[in-house]
Design a protein around this motif. Structure first.
Motif, PDB file in Angstrom:
ATOM      1  N   PHE A  63       1.214 -11.597   0.791  1.00 59.91           N
ATOM      2  CA  PHE A  63       0.671 -10.594  -0.107  1.00 59.91           C
ATOM      3  C   PHE A  63       1.132 -10.827  -1.672  1.00 59.91           C
ATOM      4  O   PHE A  63       0.459 -10.824  -2.442  1.00 59.91           O
ATOM      5  N   ALA A  64       2.338 -11.291  -1.634  1.00 58.41           N
ATOM      6  CA  ALA A  64       2.886 -11.536  -3.248  1.00 58.41           C
ATOM      7  C   ALA A  64       2.050 -12.653  -4.049  1.00 58.41           C
ATOM      8  O   ALA A  64       1.960 -12.611  -4.932  1.00 58.41           O
ATOM      9  N   SER A  65       1.684 -13.747  -3.187  1.00 56.72           N
ATOM     10  CA  SER A  65       0.905 -14.880  -3.988  1.00 56.72           C
ATOM     11  C   SER A  65      -0.462 -14.653  -4.031  1.00 56.72           C
ATOM     12  O   SER A  65      -1.207 -15.079  -5.115  1.00 56.72           O
ATOM     13  N   ALA A  66      -1.057 -13.824  -3.043  1.00 53.49           N
ATOM     14  CA  ALA A  66      -2.468 -13.561  -2.947  1.00 53.49           C
ATOM     15  C   ALA A  66      -2.948 -12.099  -4.014  1.00 53.49           C
ATOM     16  O   ALA A  66      -4.000 -12.313  -4.451  1.00 53.49           O
ATOM     17  N   GLY A  67      -2.018 -11.426  -3.949  1.00 51.25           N
ATOM     18  CA  GLY A  67      -2.330 -10.344  -4.689  1.00 51.25           C
ATOM     19  C   GLY A  67      -2.359  -9.200  -3.644  1.00 51.25           C
ATOM     20  O   GLY A  67      -3.113  -9.110  -2.866  1.00 51.25           O
ATOM     21  N   PHE A  68      -1.929  -8.066  -4.121  1.00 45.11           N
ATOM     22  CA  PHE A  68      -1.798  -6.924  -3.223  1.00 45.11           C
ATOM     23  C   PHE A  68      -2.092  -5.433  -4.060  1.00 45.11           C
ATOM     24  O   PHE A  68      -1.357  -5.088  -5.014  1.00 45.11           O
ATOM     25  N   GLY A  69      -3.345  -4.913  -3.479  1.00 45.86           N
ATOM     26  CA  GLY A  69      -3.879  -3.887  -4.423  1.00 45.86           C
ATOM     27  C   GLY A  69      -4.010  -2.495  -3.516  1.00 45.86           C
ATOM     28  O   GLY A  69      -4.221  -2.379  -2.617  1.00 45.86           O
ATOM     29  N   LEU A  70      -3.473  -1.584  -4.322  1.00 47.81           N
ATOM     30  CA  LEU A  70      -3.726  -0.036  -3.702  1.00 47.81           C
ATOM     31  C   LEU A  70      -5.155   0.306  -3.908  1.00 47.81           C
ATOM     32  O   LEU A  70      -5.667   0.577  -4.971  1.00 47.81           O
ATOM     33  N   GLU A  71      -5.732   0.374  -2.823  1.00 46.50           N
ATOM     34  CA  GLU A  71      -7.297   1.144  -2.920  1.00 46.50           C
ATOM     35  C   GLU A  71      -7.393   2.467  -2.913  1.00 46.50           C
ATOM     36  O   GLU A  71      -8.186   2.929  -3.595  1.00 46.50           O
ATOM     37  N   GLU A  72      -6.649   3.347  -2.061  1.00 44.55           N
ATOM     38  CA  GLU A  72      -6.735   4.525  -1.651  1.00 44.55           C
ATOM     39  C   GLU A  72      -5.568   5.231  -1.076  1.00 44.55           C
ATOM     40  O   GLU A  72      -4.917   4.407  -0.297  1.00 44.55           O
ATOM     41  N   ILE A  73      -4.975   6.232  -1.328  1.00 43.96           N
ATOM     42  CA  ILE A  73      -3.775   7.062  -0.814  1.00 43.96           C
ATOM     43  C   ILE A  73      -4.095   8.332  -0.641  1.00 43.96           C
ATOM     44  O   ILE A  73      -4.567   9.119  -1.617  1.00 43.96           O
ATOM     45  N   ASN A  74      -3.818   8.997   0.749  1.00 43.06           N
ATOM     46  CA  ASN A  74      -4.201  10.201   0.983  1.00 43.06           C
ATOM     47  C   ASN A  74      -3.276  10.840   1.808  1.00 43.06           C
ATOM     48  O   ASN A  74      -2.699  10.294   2.643  1.00 43.06           O
ATOM     49  N   PRO A  75      -2.870  12.318   1.486  1.00 39.96           N
ATOM     50  CA  PRO A  75      -2.048  12.800   2.443  1.00 39.96           C
ATOM     51  C   PRO A  75      -2.834  13.233   3.798  1.00 39.96           C
ATOM     52  O   PRO A  75      -4.075  13.318   3.964  1.00 39.96           O
ATOM     53  N   ALA A  76      -2.058  12.952   4.824  1.00 36.20           N
ATOM     54  CA  ALA A  76      -2.781  13.105   6.194  1.00 36.20           C
ATOM     55  C   ALA A  76      -2.029  14.234   6.779  1.00 36.20           C
ATOM     56  O   ALA A  76      -0.920  14.624   6.489  1.00 36.20           O
ATOM     57  N   PRO A  77      -2.492  15.111   7.891  1.00 37.96           N
ATOM     58  CA  PRO A  77      -1.903  15.996   8.705  1.00 37.96           C
ATOM     59  C   PRO A  77      -0.496  15.895   8.721  1.00 37.96           C
ATOM     60  O   PRO A  77       0.477  16.709   8.827  1.00 37.96           O
ATOM     61  N   ASP A  78      -0.214  14.571   9.318  1.00 35.67           N
ATOM     62  CA  ASP A  78       1.361  14.419   9.846  1.00 35.67           C
ATOM     63  C   ASP A  78       1.662  13.130   9.128  1.00 35.67           C
ATOM     64  O   ASP A  78       2.700  12.497   9.763  1.00 35.67           O
ATOM     65  N   ASP A  81      -1.937   8.400   4.793  1.00 37.14           N
ATOM     66  CA  ASP A  81      -2.867   7.434   5.197  1.00 37.14           C
ATOM     67  C   ASP A  81      -3.236   6.425   3.725  1.00 37.14           C
ATOM     68  O   ASP A  81      -3.259   6.910   2.824  1.00 37.14           O
ATOM     69  N   LEU A  82      -3.167   5.148   3.792  1.00 38.86           N
ATOM     70  CA  LEU A  82      -3.402   4.247   3.007  1.00 38.86           C
ATOM     71  C   LEU A  82      -4.287   3.030   3.013  1.00 38.86           C
ATOM     72  O   LEU A  82      -4.376   2.753   4.443  1.00 38.86           O
ATOM     73  N   GLU A  83      -4.944   2.696   2.087  1.00 37.81           N
ATOM     74  CA  GLU A  83      -5.998   1.785   2.337  1.00 37.81           C
ATOM     75  C   GLU A  83      -5.470   0.478   1.080  1.00 37.81           C
ATOM     76  O   GLU A  83      -5.410   1.145   0.033  1.00 37.81           O
ATOM     77  N   TYR A  84      -5.302  -0.476   1.463  1.00 40.60           N
ATOM     78  CA  TYR A  84      -4.751  -1.633   0.656  1.00 40.60           C
ATOM     79  C   TYR A  84      -5.621  -2.936   0.897  1.00 40.60           C
ATOM     80  O   TYR A  84      -6.270  -2.982   1.735  1.00 40.60           O
TER      81      TYR A  84
END
Length: 122
Positions: A63-78, A81-84
């Motif tokens: 991840f550190a060498s290729a690049g790690f991106g935050l795409e979407e983050i949302n609260p979920a009922p419990d 949820d994250l998309e990276y």
């Protein structure tokens, strides 16, 4: 509703992944936490700090060498949820659930939208 910032914990998780900081990442998890991954075909489960270290160690380096991106983050009922993305295109959806103490209790990761030539590297 919890008395800790679940979204903040996931942002800390993202920051640890971006930096390749395994110790910080592991400290965000409860001692008996579980990561379930179905990104590379069969479903695998890792439980406890030692197994999580085995799972995350090589991935964080990538991840550190290729690049790690935050795409979407949302609260979920419990939880949260994250998309990276990895390297700007490889996408993973992760669902986080938390212990009463404010630690990550479980993470379920699975492939998300992919470019036709990409796989999943969570």
């Amino acid at each position: 509703m919890s008395d800790f910032d679940q979204m903040g914990i996931v942002i800390d998780w993202v920051d640890a992944c971006r930096k390749g900081d395994l110790a910080t990442l592991l400290d965000l998890y409860a001692d008996d936490a579980e990561v379930e991954c179905s990104c590379n075909g069969p479903h695998f489960s890792y439980r406890g700090r030692r197994e999580l270290e085995t799972y995350w160690g090589p991935r964080l380096s990538a991840f550190a060498s290729a690049g790690f991106g935050l795409e979407e983050i949302n609260p979920a009922p419990d939880g949260v949820d994250l998309e990276y993305s990895i390297a700007g295109s490889l996408r993973v959806r992760a669902s986080f659930r938390f212990s009463a103490e404010g630690k990550i209790h479980s993470t379920l990761c699975r492939p998300s939208r992919q470019n036709s030539h990409d796989g999943c590297a969570c």
